[in-house]
Design a protein around this motif. Structure first.
Motif, PDB file in Angstrom:
ATOM      1  N   TYR A 310       0.806  -1.233   0.000  1.00  0.00           N
ATOM      2  CA  TYR A 310       0.000   0.000   0.000  1.00  0.00           C
ATOM      3  C   TYR A 310       0.836   1.279   0.000  1.00  0.00           C
ATOM      4  N   HIS A 367      -2.411  -4.462  -1.910  1.00  0.00           N
ATOM      5  CA  HIS A 367      -3.158  -3.264  -1.533  1.00  0.00           C
ATOM      6  C   HIS A 367      -4.575  -3.663  -1.147  1.00  0.00           C
ATOM      7  N   ALA A 369      -8.558  -3.190  -1.141  1.00  0.00           N
ATOM      8  CA  ALA A 369      -9.546  -2.599  -2.044  1.00  0.00           C
ATOM      9  C   ALA A 369     -10.271  -1.423  -1.407  1.00  0.00           C
ATOM     10  N   PRO A 376      -6.093   1.889  -4.072  1.00  0.00           N
ATOM     11  CA  PRO A 376      -5.462   0.808  -4.839  1.00  0.00           C
ATOM     12  C   PRO A 376      -5.197   1.183  -6.286  1.00  0.00           C
ATOM     13  N   HIS A 380      -2.467  -0.149  -9.333  1.00  0.00           N
ATOM     14  CA  HIS A 380      -2.818  -0.490 -10.714  1.00  0.00           C
ATOM     15  C   HIS A 380      -2.026   0.340 -11.718  1.00  0.00           C
ATOM     16  N   SER A 395       0.580  -8.217  -8.664  1.00  0.00           N
ATOM     17  CA  SER A 395      -0.218  -7.266  -7.892  1.00  0.00           C
ATOM     18  C   SER A 395      -1.451  -7.977  -7.356  1.00  0.00           C
ATOM     19  N   GLU A 397      -4.967  -7.322  -5.023  1.00  0.00           N
ATOM     20  CA  GLU A 397      -5.901  -6.419  -4.349  1.00  0.00           C
ATOM     21  C   GLU A 397      -6.797  -7.242  -3.430  1.00  0.00           C
TER      22      GLU A 397
END
Length: 430
Positions: A310, A367, A369, A376, A380, A395, A397
């Motif tokens: 994050y 990260h 959501a 997040p 991306h 990655s 989420e």
């Protein structure tokens, strides 16, 4: 002549109704009736008040977990609510106990409030847990519901056994320290060496300390890593170049002392969370860049992997989806030392996204959501840039998850993170 009043036997009492009719009863019965009446009058109010408090807290937690209210206070309060997802289990238990007491005392209002609170908290426990179990399945990670129920609130942040504190750099009169946790078990790399993990704490570039990483350093050490948690200079005694420079100096120190630590210098992972994730990316992505020299000279500060939890990747976009844009904007400007208009070069250079190019270290990003502080979308943006540059990356989420999702050790998000890190480690091994 007036007749004498009827005699009463010992232990009885005489009472008169409003119409003057006398009634006779025992003293013990009267006392019991009085006590019972008092209890019935008092206790429903007590239990109703307690149930109401639990009900208000249940509603507050639900709002914080579900409604993206765009205020800084709400974003910060979400940290507490999200970090205590497992605390809803306690709320379920408290609500259920109060409901049982209310039922036995025939306190209908308290029964309704406490029962509804228990049901609401059960839903707010079950729905996120189900979503995270599905995510674990998608990521092919094994998680333990028993660990979640029994140790979901454990922090495990004590100083790991065998930790040694060393000075890795000197900046003026400031000594920068790191804590080394020796790896456990047999060394797994060629030549009997171990991989190394260097942890960079978060805190908005202005608070935090190396002990924030003790739980992760212990976890890595248990899996054969030599683990290092580092301090770095914080605002206002730092700037946009000193943070990455301090992190690079720590990596260079580990590389230069690889033989002492039993470390494979070509197998170092930089791991950072929040502001630490940003600094880990900056240090890992700017190897050899004269704009970001290590605090103390080192010939090589390269790493094999970067793990970003994050962290900010693009300062230009970091406030776009935050529910606390004022807080994030203020922190970013303090870190850079001005606005984008005042410090365009420094602002541009301080975004990891702007340093993406082929040949960067493999990068794992995770990260939440529902992160209200750092969206997040930051992950991306980096994901697309790394894909375009051909950099190995992954990655993840996590649903129903906010900032500091790994604050407690047994929760489902931390268990998923542990499994994904192990997979990433295997995928990037040489």
């Amino acid at each position: 002549m007036t007749s004498p009043s009827p005699s009463t036997s010992p232990g009885t009492s005489r009472a008169h109704d409003e119409d003057g009719t006398a009634t006779v009863g025992t003293d013990s019965t009267a006392a019991t009736n009085t006590t019972t009446t008092g209890k019935r009058r008092r206790r429903p109010w007590v239990i109703t008040t307690l149930a109401s408090v639990v009900g208000v807290l249940a509603m507050l937690v639900t709002v914080l977990m579900t409604a993206p209210v765009p205020t800084t206070a709400t974003a910060l309060a979400t940290l507490a609510a999200d970090a205590l997802h497992e605390g809803t289990l306690i709320a379920v238990l408290v609500g259920a106990v109060l409901a049982v007491i209310a039922w036995r005392r025939r306190a209908r209002a308290a029964l309704l409030i406490a029962g509804a609170s228990a049901v609401l908290m059960a839903v707010m426990t079950a729905v996120p847990a189900a979503a995270l179990l599905q995510e674990a399945d998608r990521q092919h990670v094994d998680v333990s519901v028993g660990r979640f129920l029994g140790h979901g609130l454990d922090k495990d942040s004590g100083r790991p056994k065998g930790t040694e504190t060393l000075t890795y750099a000197t900046a003026g009169s400031t000594e920068l320290k790191l804590d080394h946790v020796p790896g456990q078990g047999p060394a797994r790399n060629p030549g009997g060496t171990r991989p190394a993990m260097v942890y960079v704490h978060g805190g908005g570039w202005k608070i935090g300390e190396r002990s924030d990483g003790y739980a992760w350093s212990k976890w890595f050490a248990e899996r054969g890593y030599a683990a290092f948690t580092i301090d770095y200079r914080l605002l206002p005694h730092a700037d946009w170049q000193t943070g990455p420079g301090d992190v690079k100096a720590a990596v260079g120190y580990v590389r230069d002392n690889a033989a002492r630590f039993g470390v494979d210098p070509s197998d170092i992972t930089l791991f950072g969370e929040s502001a630490g994730g940003h600094l880990a990316m900056m240090a890992g992505y700017t190897e050899g860049d004269p704009m970001f020299p290590p605090t103390n000279p080192h010939a090589d500060t390269s790493v094999r992997r970067v793990i970003n939890f994050y962290g900010t990747t693009d300062l230009d976009d970091v406030t776009a989806h935050s529910t606390a844009p004022g807080l994030i904007r203020s922190a970013s400007r303090e870190y850079v030392g001005g606005t984008p208009e005042q410090r365009p070069d420094a602002w541009n250079a301080s975004s990891p996204l702007h340093h993406v190019r082929p040949g960067l270290p493999a990068t794992l990003s995770m990260h939440g959501a529902d992160d209200r502080l750092i969206s997040p979308s930051q992950m991306h943006l980096l994901d697309r840039a790394l894909a375009g540059a051909g950099v190995p990356h992954r990655s993840v989420e996590l649903p129903w998850t906010s900032h500091l999702f790994d604050l407690t050790r047994g929760n489902l998000t931390t268990q998923i993170a542990e499994g994904v890190i192990q997979q990433f480690d295997q995928q990037t091994a040489r």
